[in-house]
Design an enzyme around this catalytic site. Structure first.
Site, PDB file in Angstrom:
ATOM      1  N   GLU A  98       0.836  -1.204   0.000  1.00 39.71           N
ATOM      2  CA  GLU A  98       0.000   0.000   0.000  1.00 39.71           C
ATOM      3  C   GLU A  98       0.872   1.255   0.000  1.00 39.71           C
ATOM      4  O   GLU A  98       0.586   2.226  -0.706  1.00 39.71           O
ATOM      5  CB  GLU A  98      -0.919   0.018   1.224  1.00 39.71           C
ATOM      6  CG  GLU A  98      -1.829  -1.183   1.352  1.00 39.71           C
ATOM      7  CD  GLU A  98      -1.240  -2.323   2.183  1.00 39.71           C
ATOM      8  OE1 GLU A  98      -2.027  -3.130   2.682  1.00 39.71           O
ATOM      9  OE2 GLU A  98      -0.007  -2.418   2.326  1.00 39.71           O
ATOM     10  N   CYS A 142      -1.522  -2.826   7.475  1.00 43.37           N
ATOM     11  CA  CYS A 142      -0.931  -2.897   8.814  1.00 43.37           C
ATOM     12  C   CYS A 142      -1.429  -1.747   9.683  1.00 43.37           C
ATOM     13  O   CYS A 142      -1.673  -0.649   9.206  1.00 43.37           O
ATOM     14  CB  CYS A 142       0.599  -2.903   8.744  1.00 43.37           C
ATOM     15  SG  CYS A 142       1.345  -1.371   8.150  1.00 43.37           S
TER      16      CYS A 142
END
Length: 193
Positions: free
Chosen positions: A56, A82
């Site tokens: 990401e 995360c």
């Protein structure tokens, strides 16, 4: 975006996850950012250009901060973003929220292999983002991570089962079957944690 569009972009994210250099200490993840009109804005994968970059983070890093297309965009990630990180000052969850993206589609919730209680999904929802999980892609998203001993041995033996448990944080999670749970408890007792 339609469910067909979501499936198409998640398939691309899975393909990107296979490009990740394997790491014994990190997942192989693919991510794609798609504008509201269905055009791809960027893509990334774990360890793409840096040994600690997350998928990401890589995809977001290819766009200009404040890009006016981001509030209408969707980010597709093969793994739950995360929620805590030691290698960078900001987690992927924080980066996504700060980017202005309002929709996140994931294939797989982060197992408790490296982080005891990933809360990316919950934190994104609390920030007002729409978060969609595509469980039909969970096995495909996990496949590029077979190099991780925990995943490869458990999946090869067919031991992983989906079970709902309530943790102290009241999060519903995916865990392996009871026999695997006993192995984990024994390991924690042996290490004194």
């Amino acid at each position: 975006m339609s469910s067909q569009d979501d499936a198409r972009w998640m398939r691309l994210a899975v393909e990107l996850a296979w490009l990740c250099p394997p790491s014994a200490t990190a997942y192989s993840v693919g991510a794609v950012i798609v504008a509201a009109d269905g055009t791809e804005l960027s893509r990334g994968f774990s360890r793409e250009n840096d040994p600690i970059v997350h998928a990401e983070e890589s995809a977001l890093g290819k766009l200009t901060p404040g890009d006016p297309r981001l509030p209408g965009a969707t980010i597709y990630s093969t793994l739950e973003p995360c929620s805590q990180r030691k290698s960078r000052p900001r987690s992927c969850t924080e980066l996504i929220i700060a980017s202005g993206i309002r929709r996140v589609v994931i294939a797989w919730r982060e197992p408790d292999l490296f982080v005891a209680d990933c809360q990316g999904y919950e934190l994104l929802e609390q920030a007002g983002l729409e978060v969609i999980e595509l469980p039909a892609f969970s096995e495909q998203a996990a496949a590029p991570n077979r190099h991780l001993k925990f995943l490869s041995s458990e999946r090869a033996r067919g031991v992983c089962r989906h079970a709902r448990i309530i943790r102290p944080s009241y999060r519903i999670a995916t865990v392996c079957d009871f026999s695997h749970f006993l192995v984990i408890v024994a390991l924690f007792r042996a290490t004194g944690r």
